[in-house]
Every structure is written in C-alpha cells, then in structure tokens.
Scaffold this active site. Structure first.
Site, PDB file in Angstrom:
ATOM      1  N   ASP A 127       0.863  -1.182   0.000  1.00 28.35           N
ATOM      2  CA  ASP A 127       0.000   0.000   0.000  1.00 28.35           C
ATOM      3  C   ASP A 127       0.904   1.238   0.000  1.00 28.35           C
ATOM      4  OD1 ASP A 127      -2.179   1.666   0.046  1.00 28.35           O
ATOM      5  OD2 ASP A 127      -3.151   0.724   1.760  1.00 28.35           O
TER       6      ASP A 127
HETATM    7  C1  BGC Z   1      -5.183   3.141   0.410  1.00 25.38           C
HETATM    8  C2  BGC Z   1      -5.446   2.054  -0.593  1.00 25.38           C
HETATM    9  C3  BGC Z   1      -5.424   2.597  -1.989  1.00 25.38           C
HETATM   10  C4  BGC Z   1      -4.103   3.292  -2.213  1.00 25.38           C
HETATM   11  C5  BGC Z   1      -3.943   3.837  -3.632  1.00 25.38           C
HETATM   12  C6  BGC Z   1      -3.969   3.964   0.046  1.00 25.38           C
HETATM   13  O1  BGC Z   1      -3.860   5.082   0.864  1.00 25.38           O
HETATM   14  O2  BGC Z   1      -5.013   2.557   1.682  1.00 25.38           O
HETATM   15  O3  BGC Z   1      -6.695   1.449  -0.318  1.00 25.38           O
HETATM   16  O4  BGC Z   1      -5.632   1.569  -2.913  1.00 25.38           O
HETATM   17  O5  BGC Z   1      -3.984   4.357  -1.307  1.00 25.38           O
HETATM   18  O6  BGC Z   1      -4.789   4.902  -3.858  1.00 25.38           O
END
Ligand code: BGC
Length: 770
Positions: free
Chosen positions: A295
C-alpha cells in the site's frame, strides 16, 4: 481525486543492519521464502512462463528494479518510463495514459508495457452505492454489476488494474473504512468479494473490458484499535483465519491475480513486512502466483522515525532501522511491487551486493509482475480499446446508470416504519428537507473514482420526478472542510430550522435527508462518536413537532447510534451513500416503486460504549442478561443487544420463514447435508426477503461464535406466494481454524438457525460423526 499525499524522500544514510527476518506473526515460523518462490496456481500456462523467462533473461538489474516500482500520477516522469517503470497509479486521463504507454512500448529498451492502476472501488464514473451499502443488498448481482461497469469504464481510459475489492471484515464502526467493504461478516464479504473479482476480471482479464483485481488490505486492516485508521491490531491465529482471511481466500479462488498488503501491524508485524501472511499463507498455503503491491508508502513506513524528525518521509513502525533495511524486509517478506516510496528500487543493488536480498527473489517478484502483464494481454494490446477522444462517450451509458439506480435501491434498508408511514403517496405535497436533500457531492460517498458531483441526481430532484410539486428547505449545513476545523461535524446552527418547519407545515408529508458528508467516511476518517453529526437530531424533533408524517432517510458510511432517532422518527430508511442515482433510487423506495429488501451488514449499536458489538461474537462464561449483575454487560444499558442487529431490515410487506428441515440428522466429517426452509410473503405487496442461515457449534475445543452466517438468498415473492430455499452445508461450514492455524472438523452437535435476521430463533440440530 486524491488529496495531498506526502512524498517519500529516501535519502537516508546506509547503516548496517541486521534484519531480523520478517518472522512469523503468530506461532513462530521459519522463513517461508522457499515455499513462496514455487509458482503453483496457474503456471500451467507454459507459453506465458517461457515468455516471462525470456524477458527476464534480457533484463538488467536496474530494469528489474524499475519493474518493481509503482508510482502515483504526480511522481511519474517520462524518463522513468524510458528506464522501464513497472506500474503507475491514479492517472485516469486517457491521453496521458496513452502517451506514457507509448513511451514505454516504443522508447524503453525492452518495450515492457506499464500496468495502469486505479481505485475503482464502487464505480469509475458511474458511481454505485458504497460497498457497505452493496453489502446491505445481500445480493451478489449488485456487487457484480458495480464492478462490471466499473471495469468497463476503467478499461476505456487505459487502466488495467483496480485496487478492489476491499474485503476487510470489520467490527469497528468508528473506522471510516468500514464503508469500503461488506461489514462485519466473513461469509458475506467472501460471497460479495468473489462476485466483485469475477466482474472485474471475467474469465480472462485480457478482455478489452476487464482488469486485474487486487483484493485488499492484506490483512486484518479492519480491526484497528480505537477505530483510528492505520492503527495496530493484535489478534489470535483463530480469529485471523476464521474472520479476516476467508474473504481474501474467496477472492483468490475467484481468480484475483494481485493483492495489496496493508498498513497495519498484526501482533507487531506490519502487513507489508509480514513473511507469515504474505509468504507463508498467501503465496505458500494458497499457492498465489500473482503479485503483491505494498500500500501507499507502506514499505517506507516499516522504518523507525529518526528521533529529531528531519524530513525523511514516511516512517513509523520501527521494524527496520532505515530505508535499505525496510526494502530488504518488505521484499523478503513478499512485497513484489512498491507503491510511491522507492526503497527497493533505490537500494536494491546495494542490498544485493551485501547479500541481504537475493537475485532469486528479485527475479521472482519481477516474474510475478510480468506474468500478470502477460495474462492481462498488455504486450499484445498495450493501449485502451478506444481512442482517448472517444472515452468520454463510454461513460455513464444508460445500462450502467440503470444498474446503478437498481443497485442503490436494492441496498437501502428500512430500519423502522411505525404506522406504515412509508411508502409515501407521490400525489400528496412532499417537502424534502435536510442538509443532504439538495446535495450532489455527498451522494457519491468516499472513494468516488473519477465520478463528478455534477453526475449525481439529488434526493430533491429524484423526489420531484415522482412528486412534481415537492418543496425544499436545507435546515442546516453540513460542513466538509478537510481537515475538520471548528465545526467538524457540521449542522452546528439551528438558524435554518424555522424555515424548514414552515416548509414542512405547508406540505402533506416530509422526507428528511440527514447523515454524514462523504468526507466523514473512507480513508483517514475515523470518528469518535457514531451520532448523527451536529444538531440533526434537533432538526428531526422540530419536524416531528409539526405533526406531519415524515421519514428520515440516512446517508452514511458506517452504523449510527440512533436511540434518540428511533423515538422521534416514525420511519427510518438507511440509504448509505447511494451513488450517482441517489435521488431516483430514494424516490423509488420512498414512494413504493421499489419495496425495500436490504438487510444490515453490520450491527447498529445503541451507544458507542457497546463497540465493538457484532453478532458473530464468541460466548462467555457469564452470558449477558439485563436482569443480572455478575454477567457480561454494561450496567448503564438495560439491554444486551444492539439497537438493530446484523441481518435486520423491514419491507412494505411481511414475510414468514418456516419449516426448517435438514436432509439428515448426522453427517460425516467430509460429507454434506441440506437445510431447507419455506419463505412466504404474508402481506399484500410484492417484495424481497433475505433468507438467512446461521450455524453454531455449542461444544468445541475453542469457543465458537454464537452464530455464524453460512447461507443467504434474497428472494422476490408476490403476495401469498411461498418458495423453498435450500442450502448445502459441508465441513467448510461446520469446521473452523484452531489457534495453531489448523482447519479442524470436530465431532458433535451443530445447531442451525434460520430466519430473516441474525436473531432468528427457528432451530434444528445435526451431529457430525467422529
Ligand atoms: C489506500 C489504498 C489505496 C491506495 C492507492 C492507500 O492510501 O489505503 O486502499 O488503494 O492508497 O490509492
């Protein structure tokens, strides 16, 4: 779309570093690298494997490390693409995607296409209800359609991966991200998660309207302490395996070929540095041969923060001394692709020279990424299926919009309907009142993809379409400043109440549209209360005082505490955040074109202090009894139950679920049996009922939850009609994981409960033979 995100800056000195192996988070485990490095699941596709091998053999180390890199829109440069950048997230403008891809396939040395990814969570442009709402539909088709159209619209601009489905089971309503999955139950999350994966990928995600899915966040992200996003989690092996892992397993079994590891630590080990969950379980036990992306900056967050906090970028977990150590930990624990931070790319060469990572593991990560790119058909079709200037015409097509309207109305839950206030009569004069009544912005909910406020139809407009003379008053304003300032919850002033009351008095009936702003749910949006924000309850009281019949329609990304509201409002309809067709869908239900049939996918507590409160809890030696003292209860709540239980939801008609029958009174450990019930529409309208089947194992080696949902079916019946519904049960239903991580089926009695909510009382038992 994405708000300000801090940028990883990785200029840390090289320090030494012994990296403790990621180590098991549960029972001590040896490193599972070896197990994880064996591809299993789909490697039968030898043609792809040999193309990958061929390409790998030509790649320099620098090119391999570039493949591992995943950069967001604001960090991508054309130079980086020429060097062989692996993936890009959050670029959604079709011309830009095309141009970056052109550079990749024409100007990079090996011409490897980029994988473009985006968070199409509940729609790309045609925004569907939030996933918690779709959970309330208890209808896999709703989840399926959401992603069928979401994938089609995403693919049109050139995207080929979506960071969905989110399948984080959660017992934590303070957590803003409870809005993004199907609530508190692993089975419901599994069924809907699998439906989403099938819709995103189809049978073959190289199809021009399909993408590769990425279930997230692996794993147990839904249980942050205190509900604060990103916070730590500490749990037993049995809970991890019985509650949090099953929806991921279901998503992988449905074909999901990528997975996102989570920010949170489980038992002290962060999700993206977790050898046990990624290598051992996902890649080892489950034979997952796709890739894992970390993530957002989660790899860098493995680092300890320096004491004086110079600008070193993301850090915090303190399981790695510095950037190189974090990179080694993440890669060795199973991260194949690093999002936003750039540690593996920056320090890969050095780590390799120091023997802290192996070329074998780098090759494995790159192989996984290339495998997915080949399966996605990117080498043959690197570009979007339509030209950039034709993409807009593919958005919000009538079939997608109609599906979004249907999904929204099927997601709504009729919590209360005293005196049959609902449905309202559209020929009467309707007042539409409240801060969310004439609102487009909030209807889309958190994670609105590429949705635009102007695409959304307001409740007021939806009601006017069916009740043309409808009038309106705002009552109060919900602020949506971000981050919250002096009036974070909004509706702080009653200045507009008098006008609202006057408008109500001049009408025959009132629809009161209340709830949260979309900023109050989703990522980084924990709340410390579950009350209706601001003075909205007072607005309800003011409308009640007019004596007009009225219904409260709620818009929310989490359960509310509604003790006061149930006393004041005769009818309460929970509409969640319904998406672009909010207004028409609310009108459909409020005026009875659609008979509501949704059920709660999450318990609604009476008061915040009950949290976590969930139907699938384990028993205690002192079961709750409001009449007793030395039992498991809150002394200041004269009840043991939530206000509205999991599975609750009313209809404009009535149903009877009866005649629970088992096909056999005993079953072998590997056998199966059938449970059937009869459901009858006993009222005067056509409507939907969700028949629900729960199991309980009353005597087991570890205490089993008092109920576990193991079957549901949403049926539509004409008045007076009956149907039989049958569920098949086998060891996956009556077995469980123990604290050594072993799946076990124990002999003995299993109780079956059937009905139309988690408090169903009709029961039968069968025996699992030894
Ligand atoms: C979130 C994810 C997301 C990623 C990309 C992160 O902050 O936890 O769920 O897919 O950002 O946008």
């Amino acid at each position: 779309m994405r708000r300000f995100r801090f940028r990883a800056s990785i200029g840390v000195p090289v320090l030494a570093l012994v990296l403790a192996a990621a180590g098991g988070v549960m029972a001590a485990t040896q490193s599972s690298d070896e197990q994880a490095l064996q591809p299993t699941r789909q490697s039968a596709d030898q043609a792809i494997e040999s193309k990958v091998s061929d390409l790998l053999s030509k790649m320099t180390l620098e090119e391999k490390l570039e493949q591992i890199q995943l950069l967001p829109d604001f960090m991508v440069t054309e130079d980086e693409v020429r060097k062989g950048l692996g993936s890009v997230l959050s670029v959604t403008e079709p011309r830009r995607i095309r141009e970056l891809q052109r550079i990749a396939v024409e100007q990079s040395r090996l011409k490897i296409p980029i994988l473009f990814a985006f968070d199409t969570i509940h729609g790309f442009r045609t925004i569907f209800p939030i996933p918690l709402g779709a959970g309330a539909s208890f209808d896999p088709q709703v989840a399926f359609n959401d992603h069928k159209y979401g994938a089609r619209e995403s693919a049109v601009v050139g995207l080929k991966q979506t960071y969905a489905p989110m399948v984080d089971v959660s017992h934590e309503p303070r957590w803003g991200r409870i809005s993004e999955a199907a609530g508190e139950d692993p089975y419901l999350n599994s069924v809907l998660g699998a439906a989403r994966v099938k819709a995103i990928q189809g049978g073959d995600y190289s199809a021009s309207d399909k993408l590769v899915a990425s279930p997230k966040h692996f794993v147990a992200y839904g249980q942050p302490e205190s509900g604060r996003d990103y916070n730590t989690t500490d749990m037993s092996e049995q809970r991890l395996r019985n509650l949090y892992l099953p929806p991921f397993k279901a998503a992988i079994d449905a074909g999901a070929d990528t997975v996102m590891c989570s920010f949170n630590a489980i038992n002290g080990v962060p999700g993206c540095g977790n050898d046990y969950t990624m290598n051992r379980i996902l890649k080892g036990e489950w034979g997952f041969d796709g890739f894992v992306e970390g993530d957002w900056t989660a790899v860098a967050e493995l680092r300890a923060c320096p004491p004086k906090l110079p600008d070193t970028g993301p850090c915090g977990h303190g399981v790695a001394a510095d950037g190189p150590a974090a990179a080694a930990l993440a890669l060795n624990a199973g991260v194949d692709s690093e999002m936003t931070s750039t540690l593996i790319r920056d320090f890969g060469q050095q780590l390799l020279a120091q023997d802290r990572i192996s070329m074998r593991r780098i090759d494995d990560a790159v192989r996984r990424i290339l495998r997915v790119k080949f399966r996605a058909g990117l080498f043959e079709h690197p570009y979007a299926p339509v030209a950039p200037d034709k993409a807009e015409a593919e958005m919000l097509r009538p079939d997608a919009v109609a599906a979004a309207r249907k999904a929204a109305s099927r997601s709504m839950v009729l919590l209360q309907n005293k005196g049959g206030v609902l449905p309202l009569d559209p020929s009467k004069k309707t007042a539409v009142i409240g801060p969310l009544a004439n609102n487009q912005h909030d209807m889309l909910g958190p994670w609105w993809g590429a949705g635009r406020d102007t695409d959304a139809v307001t409740v007021l407009d939806g009601i006017k379409q069916q009740s043309p003379g409808a009038t309106y008053a705002e009552g109060c304003k919900l602020s949506n400043t971000e981050p919250p300032t002096t009036d974070p919850e909004g509706c702080g002033s009653d200045a507009g109440f008098a006008e609202a009351v006057a408008v109500a008095k001049a009408a025959d009936q009132v629809v009161l549209a209340l709830g949260e702003t979309r900023e109050m749910s989703g990522e980084a949006a924990a709340r410390s209360t579950l009350d209706l924000p601001g003075r909205q309850e007072e607005l309800i009281q003011a409308i009640k005082a007019t004596g007009k019949p009225f219904a409260v329609v709620l818009f929310n990304g989490r359960p509310f505490t509604l003790e006061g509201v149930v006393d004041d409002a005769p009818a309460i309809l929970d509409a969640w955040f319904p998406g672009v067709q909010a207004g028409p869908a609310v009108a459909d239900v409020v005026f009875g074109q659609v008979n509501p049939g949704g059920k709660l996918p999450v318990s609604f507590p009476r008061r915040l202090g009950q949290v976590p409160i969930y139907y699938n809890h384990e028993p205690t030696g002192r079961p709750c009894d409001p009449e007793q003292k030395y039992v498991s209860r809150h002394r200041d709540i004269p009840s043991c139950s939530p206000l509205f239980e999991f599975g609750h939801g009313l209809s404009y008609t009535t149903f009877d679920v009866s005649n629970l029958q088992l096909s056999s009174s005993t079953v072998s450990k590997n056998g199966s049996l059938r449970a059937s019930v009869t459901v009858t529409n006993t009222g005067r309208r056509k409507g939907d009922e969700v028949v629900q089947l729960y199991l309980h194992d009353p005597v087991a080696s570890i205490s089993q939850p008092v109920r576990r949902l193991r079957g549901f079916e949403r049926v539509t019946l004409d008045p007076g009609k009956s149907r039989s519904v049958t569920f098949t049960l086998d060891k996956s239903d009556f077995g469980f994981y123990d604290n050594r991580g072993k799946f076990t089926v124990e002999p003995g009695q299993i109780d079956v409960y059937a009905g139309n909510s988690s408090s169903a009382s009709m029961t039968r038992s069968f025996t699992v033979r030894g």
